[in-house]
Design a protein around this motif. Structure first.
Motif, mmCIF file in Angstrom:
data_model
loop_
_atom_site.group_PDB
_atom_site.id
_atom_site.type_symbol
_atom_site.label_atom_id
_atom_site.label_comp_id
_atom_site.label_asym_id
_atom_site.label_seq_id
_atom_site.Cartn_x
_atom_site.Cartn_y
_atom_site.Cartn_z
ATOM 1 N N GLY A 116 -17.549 33.399 -19.254
ATOM 2 C CA GLY A 116 -18.495 33.434 -18.153
ATOM 3 C C GLY A 116 -19.085 34.817 -17.958
ATOM 4 O O GLY A 116 -18.709 35.786 -18.626
ATOM 5 N N ALA A 117 -20.009 34.906 -17.023
ATOM 6 C CA ALA A 117 -20.607 36.202 -16.698
ATOM 7 C C ALA A 117 -19.592 37.059 -15.946
ATOM 8 O O ALA A 117 -18.855 36.565 -15.093
ATOM 9 N N ILE A 125 -11.287 25.482 -16.389
ATOM 10 C CA ILE A 125 -12.626 26.068 -16.292
ATOM 11 C C ILE A 125 -12.548 27.507 -15.798
ATOM 12 O O ILE A 125 -13.251 28.391 -16.306
ATOM 13 N N GLN A 126 -11.670 27.762 -14.823
ATOM 14 C CA GLN A 126 -11.530 29.122 -14.298
ATOM 15 C C GLN A 126 -11.146 30.096 -15.401
ATOM 16 O O GLN A 126 -11.679 31.207 -15.490
ATOM 17 N N ARG A 127 -10.241 29.691 -16.270
ATOM 18 C CA ARG A 127 -9.826 30.566 -17.360
ATOM 19 C C ARG A 127 -10.866 30.617 -18.473
ATOM 20 O O ARG A 127 -11.016 31.640 -19.135
ATOM 21 N N GLY A 128 -11.579 29.534 -18.662
ATOM 22 C CA GLY A 128 -12.691 29.581 -19.604
ATOM 23 C C GLY A 128 -13.764 30.554 -19.162
ATOM 24 O O GLY A 128 -14.353 31.272 -19.983
ATOM 25 N N ALA A 163 -2.766 22.025 -9.568
ATOM 26 C CA ALA A 163 -2.809 20.563 -9.482
ATOM 27 C C ALA A 163 -4.102 20.019 -10.069
ATOM 28 O O ALA A 163 -4.115 18.974 -10.719
ATOM 29 N N ASP A 164 -5.202 20.727 -9.834
ATOM 30 C CA ASP A 164 -6.489 20.342 -10.430
ATOM 31 C C ASP A 164 -6.587 21.021 -11.791
ATOM 32 O O ASP A 164 -7.114 22.130 -11.912
ATOM 33 N N TYR A 165 -6.054 20.365 -12.820
ATOM 34 C CA TYR A 165 -5.970 20.983 -14.147
ATOM 35 C C TYR A 165 -7.358 21.250 -14.721
ATOM 36 O O TYR A 165 -7.574 22.259 -15.399
ATOM 37 N N HIS A 166 -8.295 20.371 -14.461
ATOM 38 C CA HIS A 166 -9.666 20.534 -14.944
ATOM 39 C C HIS A 166 -10.264 21.838 -14.412
ATOM 40 O O HIS A 166 -10.810 22.647 -15.173
ATOM 41 N N ALA A 167 -10.137 22.063 -13.107
ATOM 42 C CA ALA A 167 -10.681 23.286 -12.510
ATOM 43 C C ALA A 167 -9.929 24.520 -12.994
ATOM 44 O O ALA A 167 -10.519 25.587 -13.187
ATOM 45 N N TRP A 168 -8.612 24.376 -13.197
ATOM 46 C CA TRP A 168 -7.792 25.491 -13.686
ATOM 47 C C TRP A 168 -8.250 25.934 -15.065
ATOM 48 O O TRP A 168 -8.350 27.130 -15.356
#
Length: 342
Positions: free
Chosen positions: A227-228, A219-222, A212-217
């Motif tokens: 990411g580290a 970022i998680q995959r980015g 539902a939170d597409y923005h957070a979704w």
């Protein structure tokens, strides 16, 4: 196989070639069910949700050989089983060359997966004498074809075997076990065409939808890609700054909303990752640029300059619309003013 995908769990990031896959428990459970039931896994979802990536990640996690075929509108059902180059054979016959039928038959993805041993004589030299421990079949974008294609798969996938009468071969069948596991078949659809009900009944279905939170979704995959990753050599530090991932996600969400309000197809995860990979390629870390903050600022400048070309791909006539690429590209360049391109 009780331990199928026992080496992965929800949240694990695993390498797939030069990219990374963020596993979700729903993916693992659906793959286990499909394999245990002997059914293909149909993966539904809008473009850019990682459907194709799932098949590649599954093959990588299992250590099995991946056989992939992307469907197009003129695709013939038999091509998943085999292709026969009749034109080349006719030309060779007219030239009075010696005819060797192994030169004209080409095993399709189902032949390779269900009858690897029988396919050996017809495979290119690079594939011959390989001994895969298992096979994953990817039939990508099945909704591009008409109903004849999924209907043609009903018996093949139900019986797990088929015949090639011209060669007198029966492909598949027989007992499976530890030394000869059944193939794992993964089929994807972008929902452009409704699939036959009989076909759907014979599939395990996984619907990949963003949170539902597409923005957070996003970022998680980015973070899975840039990411580290503790314990992964070369990934102790992030490849891209977290604020860059967040800014790219914010811009994509805004552009998705603008295009969605016009009834146009929207950019997704694929476009988001494409832009991030471009930023990492354009401004890579190097000895001359040791200031990570300066590098991030330059990447943010390029993000503004390039995002319209990555996210806004439809012709929109209204120059005042936030979905109008030329005006948006110009405005974002002006917003990034002061940073000259390299």
């Amino acid at each position: 196989m009780r331990g199928l995908f026992s080496n992965v769990y929800d949240g694990l990031v695993s390498p797939v070639d030069t990219t990374w896959h963020q596993w979700a428990q729903a993916e693992i459970d659906a793959l286990r069910l499909a394999y245990a039931a002997g059914r293909p896994l149909l993966v539904r979802g809008e473009p850019g949700t990682g459907k194709t990536q799932l098949a590649r990640a599954a093959a990588q996690a299992l250590g099995w050989k991946l056989h992939a075929e992307t469907i197009h509108p003129r695709f013939e059902p038999h091509e998943l089983r085999y292709r026969f180059d009749a034109v080349r054979r006719l030309a060779d016959a007219q030239a009075q060359q010696t005819l060797d039928d192994t030169c004209y038959w080409q095993p399709g993805v189902l032949w390779k997966a269900y009858g690897w041993a029988e396919a050996q004589a017809y495979l290119p030299a690079a594939e011959q004498n390989q001994n895969p421990t298992g096979h994953v079949v990817l039939i990508d974008e099945i909704d591009k074809a008409d109903s004849d294609l999924p209907n043609s798969l009903l018996e093949v996938l139900g019986q797990r075997r088929f015949n090639i009468p011209a060669l007198g071969l029966e492909i598949g069948g027989g007992a499976s076990g530890k030394d000869r596991p059944q193939p794992l078949v993964i089929i994807t659809t972008n929902e452009e065409r409704e699939l036959p009900a009989a076909f759907l009944r014979r599939c395990v279905v996984l619907s990949l939808a963003p949170d539902a939170d597409y923005h957070a979704w996003l970022i998680q995959r980015g973070q899975a890609h840039f990411g580290a990753l503790p314990g992964v050599p070369g990934r102790e530090q992030p490849l891209l700054a977290p604020e860059l991932l967040a800014e790219a996600a914010r811009q994509l969400v805004a552009d998705r909303d603008a295009l969605g309000s016009l009834g146009l197809s929207r950019p997704g995860l694929a476009e988001y990752l494409d832009l991030l990979y471009a930023l990492h390629t354009l401004i890579p870390p190097n000895e001359a640029q040791v200031d990570a903050e300066a590098r991030t600022r330059e990447q943010q400048t390029w993000l503004k300059r390039l995002s319209a070309y990555s996210f806004l791909k439809h012709p929109v006539d209204d120059g005042s619309s936030p979905a109008h690429q030329p005006s948006q590209a110009r405005g974002r360049r002006e917003d990034a003013a002061g940073q000259e391109p390299r």
